[in-house]
Design an enzyme around this catalytic site. Structure first.
Site, PDB file in Angstrom:
ATOM      1  N   LEU A  30       1.036  -1.155  -0.269  1.00 55.19           N
ATOM      2  CA  LEU A  30      -0.115   0.069  -0.178  1.00 55.19           C
ATOM      3  C   LEU A  30       0.961   1.165   0.260  1.00 55.19           C
ATOM      4  CD1 LEU A  30      -2.495  -0.291   2.786  1.00 55.19           C
ATOM      5  CD2 LEU A  30      -3.053  -0.885   0.260  1.00 55.19           C
ATOM      6  N   HIS A  34      -3.880   4.635  -2.266  1.00 51.58           N
ATOM      7  CA  HIS A  34      -4.381   3.765  -2.069  1.00 51.58           C
ATOM      8  C   HIS A  34      -4.773   4.362  -0.544  1.00 51.58           C
ATOM      9  CE1 HIS A  34      -1.787   0.061  -3.330  1.00 51.58           C
ATOM     10  NE2 HIS A  34      -2.738   0.158  -4.052  1.00 51.58           N
ATOM     11  N   GLY A 144      -8.516   2.905  -8.544  1.00 54.52           N
ATOM     12  CA  GLY A 144      -7.497   4.135  -9.162  1.00 54.52           C
ATOM     13  C   GLY A 144      -7.771   4.660 -10.827  1.00 54.52           C
TER      14      GLY A 144
END
Ligand code: PAF
Length: 273
Positions: A30, A34, A144
């Site tokens: 991450l 994120h 995303g």
């Protein structure tokens, strides 16, 4: 934060958290990108679920699944500090059995650009996302825009299968110098990291050209390729939101995409216009 490692543990955990549910599916390692998705899920929902699962079916033979960065301890901490309610952390046997039904990406959109370089990749992505959405039953799921083609295909799958979830697209997060955040950036040496800036520089130049009225795709692509040289460029593409190739940029319905190898690391980036 509850850590659920199986479908049953996840179901039990979800029962303790009623109300709207935001979901952020990840493959771990991450980063701030994120974190931005988790923060949006936190703001917009009563309960936040994150999954960390390095999905084997989206890696092709020859792509080294075992080398994908794994950072269990740091990832758990980031989730905890970000206010995640439930972390779903299954192993492969909790997600797959032998000889399963698979979701298949559509012929055209699934096999151009990313799908052309990685045939079958999107079948694996769609299959696991379908499983995860069915397990988590989120109100909203956050993805995303950097993985633009993945986002378009997931949105299409949700539509085609009448799935009751809102797909929320989130802007790409960048370092101060423009490099798009990616779990793969850890593979770059410091010289390669400098070279990698050519991707965002080329996209920035494309935006500038469009703002100056140069909307012809061919001209923009040529200018971008000059900036990207001598990187090993896989594609520079100008498409609409449905991933159809465009001869000219149409403001409000264009994505300019690039994929290139920096050393052995394959990077992608894009800009939405
Ligand atoms: O974008 C990713 O990290 C993965 O493709 C996803 C959506 C978590 C599916 O494995």
């Amino acid at each position: 934060m509850i850590i659920a490692r199986s479908a049953q543990e996840l179901e039990d955990a979800l029962k303790t958290r009623p109300g709207s549910r935001g979901f952020v599916p990840t493959m771990g390692a991450l980063h701030i990108g994120h974190r931005t998705l988790i923060d949006a899920a936190r703001r917009e929902n009563e309960c936040v679920v994150v999954s960390i699962f390095v999905n084997p079916t989206q890696f092709l033979p020859g792509e080294d699944l075992s080398k994908y960065p794994r950072r269990e301890e740091a990832d758990f901490k980031i989730c905890e500090l970000s206010g995640v309610d439930i972390l779903f952390y299954p192993d492969v046997s909790a997600m797959y059995t032998a000889d399963e039904i698979r979701i298949t990406a559509p012929d055209v959109r699934g096999f151009i650009l990313e799908g052309a370089s990685r045939p079958g990749h999107f079948d694996g992505v769609l299959t696991v996302v379908m499983k995860l959405l069915n397990l988590v039953h989120p109100t909203r799921a956050y993805f995303g825009k950097k993985d633009a083609q993945q986002l378009a295909l997931i949105t299409q799958m949700v539509h085609n299968f009448f799935m009751d979830v809102e797909i929320v697209p989130m802007d790409t997060v960048r370092e101060n110098d423009g490099l798009a955040l990616s779990s793969r950036n850890v593979y770059l040496s410091s010289e390669e990291r400098q070279e990698a800036l050519k991707l965002s520089a080329a996209l920035k130049h494309a935006t500038k050209m469009v703002m100056q009225g140069n909307v012809k795709s061919f001209t923009i692509q040529s200018a971008m390729e000059e900036i990207l040289a001598p990187l090993d460029v896989e594609y520079v593409a100008i498409v609409n939101r449905a991933f159809q190739s465009l001869n000219e940029v149409v403001i409000g319905d264009t994505i300019v995409l690039v994929a290139a190898r920096v050393g052995t690391t394959r990077l992608i980036d894009n800009v939405w216009m």
